[in-house]
Write an enzyme that holds these catalytic residues in place. Structure first.
Site, PDB file in Angstrom:
ATOM      1  N   SER A 182       0.893  -1.251   0.222  1.00 24.60           N
ATOM      2  CA  SER A 182       0.067   0.039  -0.075  1.00 24.60           C
ATOM      3  C   SER A 182       0.713   1.367   0.142  1.00 24.60           C
ATOM      4  O   SER A 182       1.472   1.502  -0.828  1.00 24.60           O
ATOM      5  CB  SER A 182      -1.047  -0.145   1.281  1.00 24.60           C
ATOM      6  OG  SER A 182      -2.038   0.869   1.076  1.00 24.60           O
ATOM      7  N   HIS A 186      -8.207  -5.119   0.208  1.00 18.26           N
ATOM      8  CA  HIS A 186      -6.848  -4.569   0.349  1.00 18.26           C
ATOM      9  C   HIS A 186      -6.233  -4.916   1.648  1.00 18.26           C
ATOM     10  O   HIS A 186      -6.759  -4.956   2.560  1.00 18.26           O
ATOM     11  CB  HIS A 186      -7.033  -3.128   0.484  1.00 18.26           C
ATOM     12  CG  HIS A 186      -5.959  -2.303   0.317  1.00 18.26           C
ATOM     13  ND1 HIS A 186      -4.924  -2.284  -0.580  1.00 18.26           N
ATOM     14  CD2 HIS A 186      -5.667  -1.388   1.349  1.00 18.26           C
ATOM     15  CE1 HIS A 186      -3.837  -1.322  -0.231  1.00 18.26           C
ATOM     16  NE2 HIS A 186      -4.323  -0.811   1.092  1.00 18.26           N
ATOM     17  N   GLU A 198      -9.441  -5.097  -3.958  1.00 21.18           N
ATOM     18  CA  GLU A 198      -8.726  -4.057  -3.235  1.00 21.18           C
ATOM     19  C   GLU A 198      -9.982  -3.088  -2.498  1.00 21.18           C
ATOM     20  O   GLU A 198      -9.915  -2.720  -1.461  1.00 21.18           O
ATOM     21  CB  GLU A 198      -7.807  -3.392  -4.132  1.00 21.18           C
ATOM     22  CG  GLU A 198      -6.601  -3.988  -4.669  1.00 21.18           C
ATOM     23  CD  GLU A 198      -5.640  -4.129  -3.858  1.00 21.18           C
ATOM     24  OE1 GLU A 198      -5.689  -3.817  -2.608  1.00 21.18           O
ATOM     25  OE2 GLU A 198      -4.484  -4.507  -4.359  1.00 21.18           O
TER      26      GLU A 198
END
Length: 531
Positions: free
Chosen positions: A224, A443, A346
């Site tokens: 991320s 995610h 995600e």
């Protein structure tokens, strides 16, 4: 993105309270004993037990407090005697709340400015050979998170690796840009957190041999915001030689709205200061006198990872001289093998508050501006409802297609592999009926598999036998990346594909990633028009 839910914020508060990285199973193992190591600043005492050696809360730079706030990280001051390294250092100051996490201000402030620490994990068994090293940069939208949120002890012990996790400055303390920083020799600022990461990597190169690691055999892996950072680090000339391969999980820095120059980011600096009661001409001195919690709760007025009103790294300074998209396109980056991937779903982690068509339409127009109507046409709401539709377009625009573009660009210069994590039964700490939708391969869902240990989002005790096997495969791939020939089992990316799709039922290669994620739609003029 305004879709971040209260649930997500609560989970991150829990992360700060629990800290899986404190590895109590090592510290309080039946065979636990002290372990010593020498660093350039002095001797530290860690702990060895349950097959793992752990050194926690090891400083890699001086505390960035007082006059060192918004300055490049400075060398650690040596100490006399033996420093305790059996407990985690403080997280960096961060505000946790629905709006705060995305840069919108407010929130509950935790952590400390005295936070530039890293944690080192290694197998207990020592040998004459130097082990490969894996350095992990954590994510958290550049506003939250820490290296202590992850427990890499299993990755270290089972894969025979030395694994390092680290902290870096967050929010305004890490990413503020202001014209007055030039008077202190820091350019426009905006990259203090990125400087922390680079200095941590330099510390690893100089010191990791004392922990059994090979400083010439380092894998940088990140997720991320951490992966966004690692992508920027690839475009930094000072990163040359700090790592020999890179793994970017859910964060390729080519997404246009997240790219901002230091000079552009600095334009909002004076207004940021004024709103905190600091008038010109000496705003930085005034800001340095404020308590860290006030700065952490102040909303961002510049663009960053989520477009306007967020935080993140910048380009056009001494650390990252040019736009990473340009640098990568033209081959001016650290040319090392790269593994770049994303998760199938995600966006679902952020979408549970979009419960009706009106909210879906308003959020889409807010995110994509003039392109919004075209996005609504391309992603019509199906029988599952609007949350799934907005999650799909967010997945494609923010993660899948920028990562696909990054693979395509990098593959012109270096060996590149691609993956998609697609276990739609990945465990989550709360049931679907509380979350409000099926999160699928959400995610950060791959992190429990990569580390093989629980963290704030996932409990690995809920792994099925097939998921345990998937976790073991991913750990082995991550540890062996760039050091083993995957061969036909996982071929290199050649232009558009293929990518390896990880599932608990078995992995497969896929050449249709570009089409499945509508990357034809997001490429070119549509990408350029967003924000």
């Amino acid at each position: 993105m305004r879709l971040l839910s209260l649930l997500f914020a609560c989970l991150l508060i829990a992360a700060c309270a629990t800290h899986p990285g404190k590895v109590d199973h090592v510290r309080f193992a039946a065979d636990a004993q002290s372990a010593l190591a020498s660093t350039e600043a002095g001797t530290i005492r860690g702990v060895e037990g349950a097959g793992v050696r752990a050194f926690l809360g090891v400083p890699f730079a001086r505390p960035p407090v007082g006059d060192l706030r918004w300055r490049a990280p400075q060398p650690v001051e040596p100490w006399a005697g033996v420093r305790d390294a059996t407990r985690l250092g403080s997280d960096c100051t961060q505000a946790i709340g629905r709006r705060a996490i995305l840069g919108g201000g407010g929130g509950l402030v935790v952590g400390s400015e005295d936070c530039l620490y890293l944690n080192i994990y290694a197998p207990a068994e020592t040998s004459d050979r130097r082990l490969p090293v894996m350095v992990y940069i954590p994510g958290g939208a550049f506003t939250v998170g820490s290296g202590a949120n992850y427990d890499p002890s299993k990755l270290a012990a089972v894969q025979d690796r030395v694994v390092v996790t680290l902290n870096y400055r967050l929010g305004a303390l890490g990413w503020l840009a202001h014209p007055e920083f030039k008077m202190e020799g820091e350019g426009f600022g905006g990259n203090f957190g990125l400087m922390d990461q680079q200095v941590a990597l330099q510390w690893v190169r100089r010191n990791i041999a004392a922990f059994g690691g090979d400083p010439a055999n380092v894998t940088l892996f990140a997720e991320s915001a951490g992966a966004w950072s690692a992508c920027y680090l690839m475009a930094s000339p000072a990163s040359e030689g700090l790592y020999q391969r890179v793994i970017l999980q859910s964060g390729g820095c080519l997404e246009p709205s997240s790219l901002v120059s230091a000079e552009a980011a600095a334009q909002s600096g004076p207004i940021f200061a004024e709103r905190l009661g600091c008038p010109e001409p000496d705003q930085i001195a005034c800001l340095k006198a404020l308590p860290a919690w006030r700065l952490s709760r102040a909303p961002s007025l510049r663009a960053g990872i989520n477009g306007p009103g967020s935080w993140g790294p910048v380009y056009g300074d001494a650390t990252v001289p040019e736009n990473p998209a340009v640098a990568i396109d033209q081959g001016r980056f650290t040319r090392v093998p790269a593994l770049v991937g994303t998760n199938l779903d995600e966006g679902r982690l952020f979408a549970n508050e979009v419960k009706d068509m009106d909210r879906y339409q308003k959020e889409t127009i807010w995110m994509y501006g003039d392109v919004g109507p075209r996005v609504l046409d391309r992603y019509p709401v199906g029988p599952d409802g609007p949350a799934y539709a907005i999650a799909a377009n967010f997945t494609d625009q923010r993660f899948a297609c920028p990562s696909q573009a990054l693979r395509r660009q990098l593959s012109r210069y270096v060996p590149v592999w691609g993956y998609e994590f697609a276990d739609r039964d990945a465990p989550f700490v709360l049931p679907d009926w509380i979350v409000g939708l099926d999160l699928g391969a959400y995610h950060a869902s791959e992190l429990a598999y990569v580390f093989g240990t629980s963290w704030v989002f996932a409990d690995v005790k809920r792994f099925t036998p097939q998921q345990k096997a998937l976790s073991a495969r991913m750990q082995a791939f991550w540890a062996d990346f760039g050091q083993s020939d995957f061969g036909s089992e996982w071929p290199r990316v050649d232009g558009a594909g293929p990518v390896r799709v990880f599932t608990a039922k078995g992995d497969h290669l896929d050449d249709a990633f570009f089409q499945r994620h509508h990357c034809d739609f997001w490429d070119g003029t549509v990408f350029g028009a967003v924000h």
